[in-house]
Design a protein around this motif. Structure first.
Motif, PDB file in Angstrom:
ATOM      1  N   LEU A   1      49.361  72.372  81.844  1.00 39.67           N
ATOM      2  CA  LEU A   1      48.641  73.561  82.292  1.00 39.67           C
ATOM      3  C   LEU A   1      49.630  74.714  82.379  1.00 39.67           C
ATOM      4  CD1 LEU A   1      46.637  71.900  85.215  1.00 39.67           C
ATOM      5  CD2 LEU A   1      45.815  72.363  82.893  1.00 39.67           C
ATOM      6  N   ALA A   2      49.357  75.792  81.635  1.00 40.91           N
ATOM      7  CA  ALA A   2      50.265  76.944  81.616  1.00 40.91           C
ATOM      8  C   ALA A   2      49.466  78.238  81.458  1.00 40.91           C
ATOM      9  CB  ALA A   2      51.285  76.801  80.495  1.00 40.91           C
ATOM     10  N   SER A   3      48.323  78.282  82.125  1.00 41.90           N
ATOM     11  CA  SER A   3      47.411  79.415  81.948  1.00 41.90           C
ATOM     12  C   SER A   3      47.593  80.515  82.981  1.00 41.90           C
ATOM     13  CB  SER A   3      45.957  78.923  81.960  1.00 41.90           C
ATOM     14  OG  SER A   3      45.674  78.212  83.141  1.00 41.90           O
TER      15      SER A   3
ATOM     16  N   ALA B   1      46.178  79.778  91.683  1.00 39.84           N
ATOM     17  CA  ALA B   1      46.209  78.965  90.465  1.00 39.84           C
ATOM     18  C   ALA B   1      44.991  78.063  90.358  1.00 39.84           C
ATOM     19  CB  ALA B   1      47.478  78.109  90.444  1.00 39.84           C
ATOM     20  N   ASN B   2      44.094  78.153  91.328  1.00 42.85           N
ATOM     21  CA  ASN B   2      42.985  77.213  91.427  1.00 42.85           C
ATOM     22  C   ASN B   2      41.810  77.659  90.561  1.00 42.85           C
ATOM     23  OD1 ASN B   2      41.694  74.913  92.260  1.00 42.85           O
ATOM     24  ND2 ASN B   2      41.010  75.771  94.215  1.00 42.85           N
ATOM     25  N   ASN B   3      42.008  77.603  89.233  1.00 39.54           N
ATOM     26  CA  ASN B   3      40.942  77.980  88.300  1.00 39.54           C
ATOM     27  C   ASN B   3      40.006  76.787  88.052  1.00 39.54           C
ATOM     28  OD1 ASN B   3      42.068  76.309  86.223  1.00 39.54           O
ATOM     29  ND2 ASN B   3      43.487  77.942  85.664  1.00 39.54           N
ATOM     30  N   PRO B   4      38.916  76.970  87.298  1.00 40.52           N
ATOM     31  CA  PRO B   4      37.956  75.866  87.101  1.00 40.52           C
ATOM     32  C   PRO B   4      38.556  74.609  86.477  1.00 40.52           C
ATOM     33  CG  PRO B   4      36.946  77.960  86.510  1.00 40.52           C
ATOM     34  CD  PRO B   4      38.382  78.247  86.769  1.00 40.52           C
ATOM     35  N   ILE B   5      39.548  74.745  85.609  1.00 41.72           N
ATOM     36  CA  ILE B   5      40.160  73.570  84.986  1.00 41.72           C
ATOM     37  C   ILE B   5      40.976  72.787  86.018  1.00 41.72           C
ATOM     38  CG2 ILE B   5      41.695  72.773  83.160  1.00 41.72           C
ATOM     39  CD1 ILE B   5      38.964  74.083  82.307  1.00 41.72           C
ATOM     40  N   VAL B   6      41.719  73.504  86.850  1.00 41.22           N
ATOM     41  CA  VAL B   6      42.490  72.861  87.902  1.00 41.22           C
ATOM     42  C   VAL B   6      41.548  72.130  88.864  1.00 41.22           C
ATOM     43  CG1 VAL B   6      44.053  73.275  89.847  1.00 41.22           C
ATOM     44  CG2 VAL B   6      44.366  74.527  87.697  1.00 41.22           C
ATOM     45  N   LYS B   7      40.417  72.774  89.173  1.00 44.31           N
ATOM     46  CA  LYS B   7      39.432  72.141  90.052  1.00 44.31           C
ATOM     47  C   LYS B   7      38.832  70.893  89.407  1.00 44.31           C
ATOM     48  CE  LYS B   7      38.100  76.389  92.471  1.00 44.31           C
ATOM     49  NZ  LYS B   7      37.011  77.377  92.704  1.00 44.31           N
ATOM     50  N   ALA B   8      38.533  70.976  88.116  1.00 39.82           N
ATOM     51  CA  ALA B   8      37.930  69.838  87.420  1.00 39.82           C
ATOM     52  C   ALA B   8      38.877  68.635  87.410  1.00 39.82           C
ATOM     53  CB  ALA B   8      37.557  70.227  85.994  1.00 39.82           C
TER      54      ALA B   8
ATOM     55  N   ILE C   1      49.928  75.181  91.934  1.00 38.22           N
ATOM     56  CA  ILE C   1      49.776  73.749  91.708  1.00 38.22           C
ATOM     57  C   ILE C   1      51.021  73.017  92.219  1.00 38.22           C
ATOM     58  CG2 ILE C   1      49.510  71.953  89.964  1.00 38.22           C
ATOM     59  CD1 ILE C   1      48.062  73.979  88.220  1.00 38.22           C
ATOM     60  N   LYS C   2      50.799  71.959  92.948  1.00 41.77           N
ATOM     61  CA  LYS C   2      51.906  71.154  93.457  1.00 41.77           C
ATOM     62  C   LYS C   2      52.468  70.284  92.341  1.00 41.77           C
ATOM     63  CE  LYS C   2      53.121  68.009  97.238  1.00 41.77           C
ATOM     64  NZ  LYS C   2      52.634  67.289  98.440  1.00 41.77           N
ATOM     65  N   VAL C   3      53.761  70.412  92.077  1.00 44.95           N
ATOM     66  CA  VAL C   3      54.424  69.620  91.043  1.00 44.95           C
ATOM     67  C   VAL C   3      55.715  69.038  91.605  1.00 44.95           C
ATOM     68  CG1 VAL C   3      53.490  70.946  89.099  1.00 44.95           C
ATOM     69  CG2 VAL C   3      55.648  71.665  90.158  1.00 44.95           C
ATOM     70  N   ASN C   4      56.216  67.998  90.936  1.00 45.44           N
ATOM     71  CA  ASN C   4      57.530  67.471  91.305  1.00 45.44           C
ATOM     72  C   ASN C   4      58.598  68.178  90.480  1.00 45.44           C
ATOM     73  OD1 ASN C   4      57.565  66.279  88.760  1.00 45.44           O
ATOM     74  ND2 ASN C   4      57.213  64.206  89.514  1.00 45.44           N
ATOM     75  N   GLU C   5      59.830  67.702  90.583  1.00 45.18           N
ATOM     76  CA  GLU C   5      60.933  68.392  89.897  1.00 45.18           C
ATOM     77  C   GLU C   5      60.818  68.324  88.380  1.00 45.18           C
ATOM     78  OE1 GLU C   5      62.704  64.346  91.264  1.00 45.18           O
ATOM     79  OE2 GLU C   5      61.068  65.708  91.792  1.00 45.18           O
ATOM     80  N   PHE C   6      59.951  67.463  87.872  1.00 42.03           N
ATOM     81  CA  PHE C   6      59.741  67.334  86.439  1.00 42.03           C
ATOM     82  C   PHE C   6      58.456  68.016  85.969  1.00 42.03           C
ATOM     83  CE2 PHE C   6      62.154  63.539  87.836  1.00 42.03           C
ATOM     84  CZ  PHE C   6      63.351  63.834  87.202  1.00 42.03           C
ATOM     85  N   LYS C   7      57.846  68.788  86.865  1.00 39.40           N
ATOM     86  CA  LYS C   7      56.615  69.550  86.586  1.00 39.40           C
ATOM     87  C   LYS C   7      55.382  68.673  86.455  1.00 39.40           C
ATOM     88  CE  LYS C   7      57.221  73.342  86.612  1.00 39.40           C
ATOM     89  NZ  LYS C   7      57.487  74.247  87.752  1.00 39.40           N
ATOM     90  N   GLN C   8      55.467  67.433  86.942  1.00 35.43           N
ATOM     91  CA  GLN C   8      54.315  66.533  86.973  1.00 35.43           C
ATOM     92  C   GLN C   8      53.417  66.914  88.146  1.00 35.43           C
ATOM     93  OE1 GLN C   8      53.637  63.054  85.360  1.00 35.43           O
ATOM     94  NE2 GLN C   8      51.687  63.609  86.278  1.00 35.43           N
ATOM     95  N   THR C   9      52.107  67.032  87.896  1.00 33.45           N
ATOM     96  CA  THR C   9      51.156  67.313  88.958  1.00 33.45           C
ATOM     97  C   THR C   9      50.766  66.016  89.661  1.00 33.45           C
ATOM     98  OG1 THR C   9      49.092  67.011  87.698  1.00 33.45           O
ATOM     99  CG2 THR C   9      50.222  69.144  87.485  1.00 33.45           C
ATOM    100  N   SER C  10      49.838  66.112  90.581  1.00 25.18           N
ATOM    101  CA  SER C  10      49.346  64.925  91.292  1.00 25.18           C
ATOM    102  C   SER C  10      48.439  64.067  90.422  1.00 25.18           C
ATOM    103  CB  SER C  10      48.581  65.348  92.551  1.00 25.18           C
ATOM    104  OG  SER C  10      47.461  66.153  92.199  1.00 25.18           O
TER     105      SER C  10
ATOM    106  N   VAL D   1      49.180  64.832  83.601  1.00 23.87           N
ATOM    107  CA  VAL D   1      48.949  66.279  83.663  1.00 23.87           C
ATOM    108  C   VAL D   1      50.167  66.952  84.288  1.00 23.87           C
ATOM    109  CG1 VAL D   1      47.499  68.148  84.543  1.00 23.87           C
ATOM    110  CG2 VAL D   1      46.451  65.976  83.838  1.00 23.87           C
ATOM    111  N   TYR D   2      50.685  67.959  83.599  1.00 22.75           N
ATOM    112  CA  TYR D   2      51.854  68.710  84.034  1.00 22.75           C
ATOM    113  C   TYR D   2      51.459  70.185  84.165  1.00 22.75           C
ATOM    114  CZ  TYR D   2      54.454  64.511  82.677  1.00 22.75           C
ATOM    115  OH  TYR D   2      54.910  63.220  82.585  1.00 22.75           O
ATOM    116  N   ALA D   3      52.279  70.945  84.855  1.00 20.40           N
ATOM    117  CA  ALA D   3      51.994  72.370  85.013  1.00 20.40           C
ATOM    118  C   ALA D   3      53.289  73.149  84.886  1.00 20.40           C
ATOM    119  CB  ALA D   3      51.330  72.662  86.361  1.00 20.40           C
ATOM    120  N   ALA D   4      53.188  74.335  84.281  1.00 16.73           N
ATOM    121  CA  ALA D   4      54.365  75.169  84.061  1.00 16.73           C
ATOM    122  C   ALA D   4      53.994  76.630  84.220  1.00 16.73           C
ATOM    123  CB  ALA D   4      54.942  74.920  82.655  1.00 16.73           C
ATOM    124  N   GLY D   5      55.014  77.457  84.405  1.00 15.02           N
ATOM    125  CA  GLY D   5      54.794  78.894  84.518  1.00 15.02           C
ATOM    126  C   GLY D   5      54.382  79.305  85.917  1.00 15.02           C
ATOM    127  N   ASP D   6      53.752  80.481  86.008  1.00 15.54           N
ATOM    128  CA  ASP D   6      53.416  81.060  87.304  1.00 15.54           C
ATOM    129  C   ASP D   6      52.544  80.161  88.159  1.00 15.54           C
ATOM    130  OD1 ASP D   6      54.853  83.239  86.491  1.00 15.54           O
ATOM    131  OD2 ASP D   6      53.129  84.560  86.202  1.00 15.54           O
TER     132      ASP D   6
END
Length: 298
Positions: free
Chosen positions: A106-108, A230-237, A251-260, A264-269
């Motif tokens: 996710l980088a939107s 950052a809580n857009n419809p895709i993040v909610k889904a 979005i909560k990520v670990n040091e490797f940008k892994q989400t919960s 699924v990973y997240a990057a950027g703002d």
């Protein structure tokens, strides 16, 4: 369509992630809706070796380089929904087609919520800005203001005198605490408690701000920190976990940008508490490398 990695968002973070992956011979699809957060800025500053180039120029250059790799695909579309099909992968529905991917980045970006003051949005990204490191040099040696929208606005106001004479407009809501006031005084920051009601200018350069008492203050640059989400419809889904940052939820990520959420990973703002072009690129690189290394276990 099937791919190994699908990236939602084709700006700095998403394309930086894609570069790591295609250089590792992984199949990557980037879906981009063409509305990056940085679209209001004519130039990007403070990015090493890219200072002064427009966000669009940087994106065009990155795309031209990525398109030399045979495993890269770029799709202009809007993502409608994402379904986690577990063993079958993630099913991403777009306005053009549906794509199955093993991994998702996710980088939107985030949504900005600006103060509802007439004239502010007209000058956003030009002479109403959020980051002195990104755009402050171009507004140097002018009458500058900080529009308080958050308790940390006083901290920002203490920074801005390095660029010009500064006034903190508290809007009557965000009054500096004693320690903050002492620092602001030391830094020569003026305090104005009467709220700004209108931003005056030509759509590029502001000239003054109108106050609630009918007076007007000459001003050539205004800083404001938007509230973000950052809580857009895709993040909610996907039901990704969120966490608070100084300006809003990311979005909560670990040091490797892994989400919960698995795969699924997240990057950027949307995953960075501190946000600018360089941080977006850096987090994209980390997400791309992390996803590449995770694929060897599939």
């Amino acid at each position: 369509m099937k791919t190994e990695v699908l990236i939602i968002g084709g700006s700095f973070a998403g394309l930086a992630a894609a570069m790591q992956l295609v250089r590792g011979h992984r199949k990557v699809v980037v879906i981009d809706a063409g509305k990056p957060r940085n679209r209001f800025a004519s130039h990007s500053h403070g990015i090493f070796c890219l200072d002064g180039k427009s966000p669009q120029e940087i994106k065009t250059t990155a795309l031209s380089q990525l398109q030399q790799y045979p495993t890269f695909t770029f799709v202009e579309a809007q993502v409608i929904n994402v379904e986690d099909k577990a063993e079958n992968g993630l099913l991403v529905h777009t306005t053009e087609n549906s794509i199955v991917a093993k991994k998702l980045i996710l980088a939107s970006g985030v949504q900005d919520e600006l103060p509802n003051i007439p004239g502010l949005l007209d000058h956003w990204g030009k002479s109403v800005i959020h980051c002195p490191y990104c755009h402050g040099y171009e507004l140097s040696n002018r009458e500058l203001g900080v529009l308080a929208s958050h308790p940390l606005s006083a901290h920002q106001a203490a920074m801005i005198p390095d660029w010009g004479s500064t006034t903190l407009f508290t809007q009557g809501n965000f009054m500096p605490e004693d320690k903050q006031l002492a620092l602001l005084t030391k830094r020569g920051v003026k305090i104005e408690n009467i709220p700004i009601t209108h931003i005056n200018g030509d759509g590029n350069n502001i000239t003054s701000v109108a106050l609630a008492d009918g007076s007007e203050r000459a001003l050539q640059g205004l800083y404001v920190a938007p509230k973000i989400s950052a809580n857009n419809p895709i993040v909610k889904a996907l039901n990704c976990s969120l966490e608070d940052s100084p300006l809003g939820e990311i979005i909560k990520v670990n040091e490797f940008k892994q989400t919960s959420v698995a795969n699924v990973y997240a990057a950027g703002d949307m995953s960075n508490p501190m946000q600018n072009g360089t941080f977006a690129i850096t987090s994209g690189v980390m997400a791309g490398i992390s996803v590449h290394q995770s694929l060897m276990f599939d």
